[in-house]
Write a protein that holds these residues in place. Structure first.
Motif, short mmCIF file in Angstrom:
data_model
loop_
_atom_site.label_atom_id
_atom_site.label_comp_id
_atom_site.label_asym_id
_atom_site.label_seq_id
_atom_site.Cartn_x
_atom_site.Cartn_y
_atom_site.Cartn_z
N TYR A 1 25.87 35.38 10.79
CA TYR A 1 25.07 34.70 11.73
C TYR A 1 25.38 34.88 13.05
CZ TYR A 1 23.49 32.43 7.28
OH TYR A 1 23.03 32.11 6.14
N GLU A 2 26.30 35.71 13.49
CA GLU A 2 26.98 36.11 14.64
C GLU A 2 26.21 37.21 15.41
OE1 GLU A 2 31.27 35.96 16.53
OE2 GLU A 2 30.78 37.46 14.84
N THR A 3 25.71 37.16 16.40
CA THR A 3 25.08 38.35 17.05
C THR A 3 25.97 39.31 17.31
OG1 THR A 3 25.02 37.61 19.25
CG2 THR A 3 23.23 36.92 17.84
N THR A 4 25.58 40.63 17.65
CA THR A 4 26.69 41.60 18.14
C THR A 4 27.12 41.22 19.57
OG1 THR A 4 25.50 43.35 16.93
CG2 THR A 4 26.68 44.09 18.84
N GLU B 1 32.00 39.42 22.46
CA GLU B 1 32.66 38.68 23.42
C GLU B 1 33.80 37.94 22.67
OE1 GLU B 1 31.44 34.35 25.61
OE2 GLU B 1 29.98 35.14 24.53
N ARG B 2 33.89 37.53 21.28
CA ARG B 2 34.93 36.73 20.59
C ARG B 2 35.93 37.96 20.40
NH1 ARG B 2 35.99 36.68 15.18
NH2 ARG B 2 33.97 37.80 14.55
N ILE B 3 35.82 39.04 20.24
CA ILE B 3 37.14 40.00 19.84
C ILE B 3 37.71 40.37 21.40
CG2 ILE B 3 36.39 40.74 17.82
CD1 ILE B 3 35.71 43.55 19.14
N LEU B 4 36.97 40.58 22.42
CA LEU B 4 37.33 40.83 23.55
C LEU B 4 38.23 39.58 24.30
CD1 LEU B 4 34.45 42.79 25.26
CD2 LEU B 4 36.48 43.76 24.66
N ARG B 5 37.61 38.57 23.90
CA ARG B 5 38.25 37.40 24.56
C ARG B 5 39.69 37.14 23.80
NH1 ARG B 5 34.62 34.02 23.64
NH2 ARG B 5 35.09 33.05 21.61
N ARG B 6 39.75 37.31 22.45
CA ARG B 6 41.15 36.90 21.84
C ARG B 6 42.16 37.92 22.13
NH1 ARG B 6 38.62 37.18 16.00
NH2 ARG B 6 38.40 39.53 15.66
N ALA B 7 41.69 39.23 22.35
CA ALA B 7 42.63 40.45 22.57
C ALA B 7 43.42 40.21 23.65
CB ALA B 7 41.91 41.65 22.55
N LEU B 8 44.92 40.56 23.51
CA LEU B 8 45.89 40.26 24.46
C LEU B 8 45.90 41.65 25.72
CD1 LEU B 8 49.12 39.57 22.32
CD2 LEU B 8 47.48 38.14 23.73
N ASN B 9 45.16 42.65 25.20
CA ASN B 9 45.15 43.96 25.98
C ASN B 9 43.78 44.41 26.47
OD1 ASN B 9 44.54 44.68 23.48
ND2 ASN B 9 45.48 46.63 23.86
N SER B 10 42.84 43.39 26.26
CA SER B 10 41.49 43.97 26.45
C SER B 10 40.95 44.56 27.87
CB SER B 10 40.29 42.89 26.27
OG SER B 10 40.60 41.82 27.12
N PHE B 11 41.88 43.94 28.88
CA PHE B 11 41.82 44.62 30.33
C PHE B 11 42.24 46.15 30.21
CE2 PHE B 11 45.87 42.55 29.65
CZ PHE B 11 46.99 43.51 29.94
N ASP B 12 42.84 46.56 29.04
CA ASP B 12 43.42 48.15 29.21
C ASP B 12 42.43 49.00 28.75
OD1 ASP B 12 45.83 47.63 30.18
OD2 ASP B 12 46.58 47.52 28.31
N LEU B 13 41.17 48.40 28.11
CA LEU B 13 39.94 49.12 27.76
C LEU B 13 39.29 49.92 28.95
CD1 LEU B 13 38.50 46.74 24.95
CD2 LEU B 13 39.59 49.04 24.69
N ALA C 1 24.08 46.66 16.95
CA ALA C 1 24.34 46.26 15.73
C ALA C 1 25.87 46.51 15.52
CB ALA C 1 23.52 46.74 14.41
N HIS C 2 26.60 45.86 14.44
CA HIS C 2 27.93 46.21 14.29
C HIS C 2 28.16 46.01 12.83
CE1 HIS C 2 27.68 41.76 14.73
NE2 HIS C 2 29.02 41.81 13.96
N SER C 3 29.40 46.61 12.65
CA SER C 3 30.04 46.46 11.10
C SER C 3 31.66 46.39 11.16
CB SER C 3 29.67 47.41 10.42
OG SER C 3 30.02 47.53 9.00
N SER C 4 32.17 45.42 10.52
CA SER C 4 33.79 45.26 10.58
C SER C 4 34.25 45.73 9.28
CB SER C 4 34.18 44.16 11.45
OG SER C 4 33.58 43.80 12.45
N SER C 5 35.42 46.40 9.25
CA SER C 5 35.94 46.38 8.05
C SER C 5 37.49 46.56 8.13
CB SER C 5 35.35 47.68 7.37
OG SER C 5 35.71 49.14 8.18
N LEU C 6 38.04 46.40 6.86
CA LEU C 6 39.77 46.42 6.86
C LEU C 6 39.89 47.93 6.78
CD1 LEU C 6 42.43 45.07 6.86
CD2 LEU C 6 42.25 44.92 4.36
#
Length: 259
Positions: free
Chosen positions: A5-8, A13-25, A38-43
């Motif tokens: 139920y989460e939009t792309t 926004e969620r993974i960028l906010r929690r990353a300690l080094n997102s400013f390095d991208l 669209a997006h897909s996540s996998s281990l």
């Protein structure tokens, strides 16, 4: 890792906010991610030991130009420092999770090796590479995420409907009956359904499909389907409007067999 139920946009926004080094991208990567549809996540890989819990996730995004872009997320934690000695049989509790993001798989492997002290960080299953990207994109296109509930906004919706119908250049669009019906629209919601860049007669052309959903005074709903494209002889922007999604997609397909 993925919420159906989460939009792309919310996922990014969620993974960028929690990353300690997102400013390095790189800025170019962040700008391209702004067009993700669209997006897909996998281990991808994991390592679990008393001293370290570490997992690497691959987040693949389908961009508006039809290409994939992958981010590699490293999630890890060590044992929490206990305030007092624990009794026999009790191991150290895991510490807080830390997240790191990389746009290059090699950088993610180096970061994982830094934690585990070695480079044995292969994928948990399958093989990565261009073919994997194509398979992920096929899955994204074939199985779109569950749509979110519409959030209607009362904002001169009848006038918005008139403007959408007025800018349509196709002759087989909704007629006067639809125009009369939409005079009773008091709220509307716009959703981008599709976006793609492709080749038409050897030229680059862009296609975008929007649904304009309207809430009427009697509580019923109806939609206009707007196709914006540049698959014209001179490459100019053109707008077409249809009364249903099937007709709109058929119009895009008639312009090119790629989209």
């Amino acid at each position: 890792m993925s919420d159906p139920y989460e939009t792309t946009e919310q996922h990014l926004e969620r993974i960028l906010r929690r990353a300690l080094n997102s400013f390095d991208l790189p800025d170019s990567t962040v700008e391209r991610l702004g067009t993700a549809l669209a997006h897909s996540s996998s281990l991808h890989s994991s390592h679990h030991s008393p001293a370290l819990h570490r997992e690497t996730y691959r987040h693949t995004y389908l961009l508006a130009d039809g290409t994939p872009l992958a981010l590699w997320e490293l999630v890890h934690c060590g044992p929490r420092q206990a305030a007092a000695p624990r009794g026999p049989g009790h191991g150290a509790e895991p510490g807080p999770l830390q997240h790191e993001l990389y746009d290059d798989e090699a950088d993610a492997h180096v970061a994982a090796a830094r934690l585990t002290g070695g480079f044995c960080d292969g994928p948990v299953f399958g093989h990565d590479g261009p073919q994997a990207d194509l398979e992920i994109i096929d899955a994204l296109m074939a199985a779109p995420p569950a749509p979110l509930p519409r959030m209607y906004a009362p904002d001169n919706s009848a006038d918005h409907a008139r403007r959408v119908l007025r800018r349509a250049e196709n002759r087989n669009g909704p007629g006067e009956e639809t125009a009369l019906l939409l005079r009773a629209a008091f709220a509307h919601h716009i959703t981008q359904i599709f976006g793609r860049q492709c080749q038409v007669d050897g030229r680059d052309a862009g296609f975008t499909l929007y649904e304009h959903a309207f809430l009427l005074l009697d509580g019923s709903e109806t939609s206009l389907w707007e196709v914006e494209h540049t698959a014209t002889p001179d490459g100019r922007h053109m707008c077409e409007v249809y009364g249903d999604e099937e007709a709109a997609r058929g119009a895009m397909e008639s312009r090119t067999r790629i989209c």
